[in-house]
Design a protein around this motif. Structure first.
Motif, mmCIF file in Angstrom:
data_model
loop_
_atom_site.group_PDB
_atom_site.id
_atom_site.type_symbol
_atom_site.label_atom_id
_atom_site.label_comp_id
_atom_site.label_asym_id
_atom_site.label_seq_id
_atom_site.Cartn_x
_atom_site.Cartn_y
_atom_site.Cartn_z
ATOM 1 N N THR A 217 0.840 -1.204 0.000
ATOM 2 C CA THR A 217 0.000 0.000 0.000
ATOM 3 C C THR A 217 0.873 1.251 0.000
ATOM 4 O OG1 THR A 217 -1.742 -1.164 1.164
ATOM 5 C CG2 THR A 217 -1.772 1.246 1.319
ATOM 6 N N TYR A 219 1.049 4.828 0.983
ATOM 7 C CA TYR A 219 0.516 5.955 1.751
ATOM 8 C C TYR A 219 1.149 7.232 1.194
ATOM 9 C CZ TYR A 219 -0.721 2.148 4.926
ATOM 10 O OH TYR A 219 -1.235 0.987 5.449
ATOM 11 N N ILE A 221 3.163 9.169 2.526
ATOM 12 C CA ILE A 221 4.587 9.231 2.885
ATOM 13 C C ILE A 221 5.428 8.321 2.000
ATOM 14 C CG2 ILE A 221 4.695 7.372 4.605
ATOM 15 C CD1 ILE A 221 6.134 9.363 6.488
ATOM 16 N N ASP A 222 4.795 7.402 1.289
ATOM 17 C CA ASP A 222 5.515 6.458 0.425
ATOM 18 C C ASP A 222 5.598 6.913 -1.026
ATOM 19 O OD1 ASP A 222 5.726 4.713 2.608
ATOM 20 O OD2 ASP A 222 3.782 3.804 2.163
ATOM 21 N N MET A 224 6.723 8.224 -4.294
ATOM 22 C CA MET A 224 8.026 8.538 -4.900
ATOM 23 C C MET A 224 7.787 9.100 -6.296
ATOM 24 S SD MET A 224 10.577 7.786 -2.872
ATOM 25 C CE MET A 224 10.899 6.828 -1.393
ATOM 26 N N PHE A 230 13.790 15.537 -0.844
ATOM 27 C CA PHE A 230 13.202 15.192 0.459
ATOM 28 C C PHE A 230 13.502 16.325 1.443
ATOM 29 C CE2 PHE A 230 14.171 11.420 -1.915
ATOM 30 C CZ PHE A 230 13.166 10.510 -1.626
ATOM 31 N N THR A 274 15.525 11.851 3.240
ATOM 32 C CA THR A 274 14.939 12.432 4.447
ATOM 33 C C THR A 274 15.940 12.499 5.596
ATOM 34 O OG1 THR A 274 12.828 11.473 3.756
ATOM 35 C CG2 THR A 274 12.964 12.269 6.021
ATOM 36 N N GLU A 347 1.339 7.237 10.908
ATOM 37 C CA GLU A 347 1.926 7.972 9.778
ATOM 38 C C GLU A 347 1.956 9.447 10.151
ATOM 39 O OE1 GLU A 347 -0.398 8.179 6.185
ATOM 40 O OE2 GLU A 347 1.258 8.972 4.999
ATOM 41 N N MET A 348 3.137 9.970 10.375
ATOM 42 C CA MET A 348 3.207 11.374 10.779
ATOM 43 C C MET A 348 2.877 12.281 9.597
ATOM 44 S SD MET A 348 6.298 9.833 10.424
ATOM 45 C CE MET A 348 7.124 9.774 12.002
ATOM 46 N N ILE A 394 -4.625 6.611 4.241
ATOM 47 C CA ILE A 394 -4.096 7.370 5.364
ATOM 48 C C ILE A 394 -3.668 6.417 6.476
ATOM 49 C CG2 ILE A 394 -4.615 9.138 7.082
ATOM 50 C CD1 ILE A 394 -6.685 10.279 5.167
ATOM 51 N N GLY A 395 -2.455 6.628 6.968
ATOM 52 C CA GLY A 395 -1.935 5.799 8.054
ATOM 53 C C GLY A 395 -2.411 6.277 9.407
ATOM 54 N N LYS A 422 9.158 16.082 -1.151
ATOM 55 C CA LYS A 422 8.366 15.427 -0.110
ATOM 56 C C LYS A 422 8.771 16.004 1.245
ATOM 57 C CE LYS A 422 7.968 10.864 0.000
ATOM 58 N NZ LYS A 422 8.362 9.466 0.287
ATOM 59 N N TRP A 425 7.474 15.339 8.355
ATOM 60 C CA TRP A 425 7.699 15.869 9.702
ATOM 61 C C TRP A 425 8.361 14.805 10.560
ATOM 62 C CZ3 TRP A 425 3.338 19.429 11.919
ATOM 63 C CH2 TRP A 425 2.860 20.280 10.923
#
Lengths: 725, 149
Positions: A217, A219, A221-222, A224, A230, A274, A347-348, A394-395, A422, A425
């Motif tokens: 999956t 999200y 944040i994943d 690319m 980053f 990151t 997931e922040m 959404i995480g 990207k 936080w």
């Protein structure tokens, strides 16, 4: 659909939805299903779109565009069940996609704006989605009937195939999708009777689980992108402070750091990955101009709130003359205080943005795609149509992603970056720089006569989320969410006065799983136990005596009590010698839940919840397995809040920063959780939040029973219940 | 530097002190392994190094050497991992799913080392993995279900 100004009526509708069967039916009938205005979704294969929700490809692939976003609560599956039920397609053949920002087509029937929250998805969307499925099915059947020159009534459908029994002919949906999509939608649609259901009411497997179990999956944040950079960021540790000065050279000296972006209120470091961005940020010595909040202190915040709660308040509900009756007799009074809380989804906050050619593309996970679009547009000074929002799984939301502060900050940073970036936080930034569950002061007063409550006064004081989230819904000085759970109560408590006082501090506030009822019902249920204790009656018997008018409430209360063995002692636990059992009842979000908690308390005052029994009557159910999972998970969210949940301020800064000091319950601290569901044909109730709401007072009441101390400020303060304290 | 991940060799040019998590996610683009706290408090970043569950956010890549790294993308190729993933699907353990790669990696390491874990063993192996959705009841059931498979 109503034009924007009518959004003012949005929130009262929410109350209407919770209010009863007749009103709900009227509302859903009143929703016009959108035809032909849907946007093409690039991810969808070639084929025909029947309406905003359904697309059928020539190769029979069926894509559902789902208005409510998936953040763990299972609505991808439950919404798909509703469409697939009426469309007659197999659930595992469906491709699901999140809706783009498009309020006209995907605006919530409850909120008007496009938002997923408040435990409203099933009550809001099950009707429109079923109607959409049934309508598309009727068009497909009509197209097949025309092709075969037979009566549409002689055709049957199953798993995406139309059959004509008498002739033995059959045809797949994909084969007639093109012809069907050219037909006018029928004006009258008959939905299936419950006896015909193949999917609704069944514990269907979730459509999002296999990918999640495989780590596939994607999200937000994943996400690319080719050429992506980053970034990470830091805002002023003192709330509302500004950047004073910063020497960028130290970050730029870190190999791999590409750029430092300095805005008035934050600093971001951009790098090739990151971690390097984080190294760059750590290397910076930023001087902050702390501004006016440097003196912000938690003790003062509590004191200011309490002072504000002395009133007077705005009347949210008046029945009879409670103040007159509360002047004499056996009157009880207590206040309950709820802390600021962070959502802390796993997931922040993160958001990927590419600003280019006068427009902006955003990749993130949001509960409010429309707000994300307008927020990004405003930040850049461009038209909303120039902003594309690509929503993601959404995480964990819990209200955090009903706010778009993370999108806006990322867009402001990306405006200074060449190419896509990207912005991720750190956990510390996520805990310290978000919007928090409001600090609440819940002041209660009741008069008891002959063992019954004859007058009741509940005053809710706190910051208003509604006032910024949906300003038109903050009407006449009342935040409808803050008093939800207080204005309508399942108990007969005689004359009633419910008031609201808006009291803002510098701390920004947001919805948090359980929303207003987390405070109002916590206070009411604790207060009932206090009165029961002071008048020497059993808490269960006391509640039963006030529930003649609400059989569903009495039903769940009795069921939870029976299953938990109410009247026997909580079992021994190696955790502590002091043991207690507590009960609580909840009616909010259109659902009725009761919980019984067993606790053990150590000599040092640590609390372990050893067992939790929850009974629920949530009306009709789309997916009973998801229902159970939501109650289990909601209960754990409540457990973490009562036992650990606290955001506090000192010197204008949040004192917590990560899971070491903002604790979340761990598996070795878990009680056994039993969920018992009452079969019901009543209207759909919400289920994402009730488990959180009902668990907290049940635990607090169990601690009261175990220790004889009623704690009035959350979370549990072990020092106050240590042995001999 | 050479890394062996899920049976495949990868050459990466990164500093020794870069945590394995960020090499996997940002450099190699394998995003199944998650960032959750950065201080080994939540377990979302759990991977296996020679079969041992490790928090990759605190593991400098330079210390891995030639040891075999397994991530969520490859755990299904192990017997214990496949059993856990199947149990997770059958019992519908997952909600938002963000922590679940880490949960599955910790559970698979547990099951591989202890084919019939009791509640205490599950507590010990899984207490380092946080789940904000609160799927713990089903994680416990899922491990027991997998152990029976």
């Amino acid at each position: 659909m109503p034009p924007a100004p009518e959004a003012a009526t949005g929130l009262p509708r929410r109350a209407v939805l919770y209010g009863g069967a007749a009103l709900t039916a009227g509302l859903l009938i009143g929703i016009e299903l959108p035809w032909g205005a849907a946007r093409a979704d690039e991810a969808v294969p070639a084929g025909k779109r029947f309406n905003a929700f359904i697309h059928i490809a020539p190769d029979d692939r069926v894509t559902f565009t789902l208005p409510a976003v998936e953040m763990g609560q299972g609505v991808y599956t439950s919404q798909a069940q509703c469409i697939a039920e009426e469309l007659d397609v197999a659930l595992d053949a469906v491709i699901a996609a999140h809706a783009p920002p498009d309020q006209a087509n995907y605006g919530s029937p409850v909120f008007v704006v496009q938002a997923t929250g408040g435990s409203t998805t099933t009550m809001a969307w099950s009707g429109p989605l079923r109607k959409a499925g049934a309508t598309a099915r009727a068009m497909l059947v009509a197209a097949a009937a025309a092709r075969w020159r037979v009566d549409a009534g002689s055709l049957t459908t199953e798993s995406g195939v139309i059959a004509h029994g008498p002739s033995g002919r059959s045809i797949r949906y994909g084969e007639v999708a093109d012809a069907a999509s050219r037909l006018s939608p029928p004006t009258e649609i008959k939905l299936k009777e419950p006896a015909q259901f193949r999917l609704i009411g069944k514990p269907m497997h979730r459509i999002d689980t296999p990918d999640k179990a495989a780590g596939k999956t994607v999200y937000g944040i994943d996400r690319m992108l080719p050429g992506m950079k980053f970034a990470t960021l830091m805002a002023s540790p003192v709330l509302g402070g500004k950047v004073g000065s910063v020497d960028q050279s130290k970050a730029l000296a870190v190999p791999g750091v590409a750029q430092v972006v300095v805005l008035d209120d934050l600093v971001a470091v951009v790098a090739g990955n990151t971690w390097t961005a984080m190294q760059g940020l750590n290397a910076l010595a930023i001087e902050w101009a702390p501004g006016t909040n440097a003196g912000l202190d938690q003790a003062q915040l509590w004191t200011n709130l309490e002072k504000a709660s002395l009133g007077p308040g705005v009347v949210a509900k008046r029945q009879g003359d409670a103040p007159a009756k509360l002047r004499d007799g056996d009157v009880f009074e207590e206040s309950y205080e709820l802390p600021y809380l962070a959502h802390a989804p796993m997931e922040m906050t993160n958001c990927t943005v590419h600003v280019h050619d006068g427009g902006c593309e955003v990749w993130t996970g949001t509960q409010v795609p429309g707000f994300a679009q307008t927020g990004a547009a405003k930040a850049l000074g461009i038209a909303p149509e120039k902003v594309t929002i690509n929503n993601h799984m959404i995480g964990g939301g819990f209200g955090r992603r009903l706010e778009v502060d993370g999108v806006i900050k990322a867009v402001r940073i990306a405006a200074h970056v060449d190419g896509p970036v990207k912005v991720t936080w750190s956990r510390e930034e996520d805990i310290r720089q978000q919007l928090y569950r409001p600090l609440y002061h819940e002041r209660l007063k009741a008069r008891v006569e002959n063992g019954r409550i004859i007058a009741w006064h509940h005053r809710v004081t706190g910051g208003s989320v509604m006032a910024h989230w949906l300003p038109p819904a903050f009407k006449d000085g009342i935040d409808s969410d803050a008093v939800d759970g207080a204005t309508e109560v399942p108990y007969a408590v005689g004359d009633r006065l419910v008031e609201y006082i808006r009291h803002e501090s510098a701390v920004p506030v947001a919805f948090w799983r359980g929303v207003g009822p987390n405070g109002s019902i916590f206070a009411m249920e604790c207060f009932l136990d206090l009165i029961a204790s002071k008048t020497g009656v059993d808490p269960l018997a006391f509640r039963r005596g006030m529930l003649d008018g609400t059989p569903r409430a009495l039903g769940v209360l009795n069921l939870a009590a029976d299953k938990a063995g109410w009247g026997t002692a909580a079992p021994p636990s190696p955790f502590g010698t002091r043991r207690g059992r507590g009960i609580a009842l909840m009616n909010a979000f259109g659902s009725f839940l009761a919980a019984v908690a067993d606790v053990a308390v150590s000599d040092a005052g640590d609390v372990r919840v050893t067992r939790l029994v929850i009974a629920a009557d949530v009306g009709k159910v789309v997916n009973p397995d998801i229902l159970e999972a939501q109650i289990q998970g909601g209960a754990v969210f409540g457990l973490s809040a009562v036992l650990f949940g606290k955001i506090s301020f000192a010197g204008g800064q949040v004192e917590q920063g990560n899971f070491n000091d903002y604790r979340i319950l761990r598996i070795d601290e878990m009680p056994a959780i039993e969920v018992h569901v009452v079969p019901s044909t009543a209207d759909f109730g919400g289920i994402g939040e009730p488990g959180t709401v009902v668990t907290q007072p049940a635990i607090a009441n169990a601690v009261f029973a175990a220790t004889g101390v009623q704690l009035t400020r959350m979370p549990i303060d072990r020092a106050l219940i240590a042995k001999g304290a | 530097m050479d890394l062996k991940i899920n049976g495949a060799n990868h050459q990466v040019d990164v500093p020794d002190d870069m945590p394995l998590l960020w090499v996997i996610r940002d450099v190699l683009g394998m995003t199944g392994t998650k960032f959750g706290c950065g201080i080994a408090q939540c377990g979302a970043c759990t991977v296996h190094v020679d079969g041992i569950a490790i928090r990759s956010c605190q593991l400098p890549v330079g210390t891995v050497g030639g040891r075999a790294i397994t991530t969520i993308e490859g755990i299904g190729d192990t017997s214990a991992g496949a059993k856990i993933q199947k149990a997770w699907i059958e019992l519908e353990v997952i909600q938002c799913g963000y922590c679940q790669p880490g949960q599955i990696m910790s559970a698979a390491a547990l099951l591989a080392a202890n084919p019939q874990p009791d509640d205490d063993a599950i507590d010990a192996a899984m207490a380092g993995n946080l789940c904000r959705c609160g799927t713990y009841v089903r994680i416990r059931e899922g491990i027991k279900h997998a152990a029976r498979a």
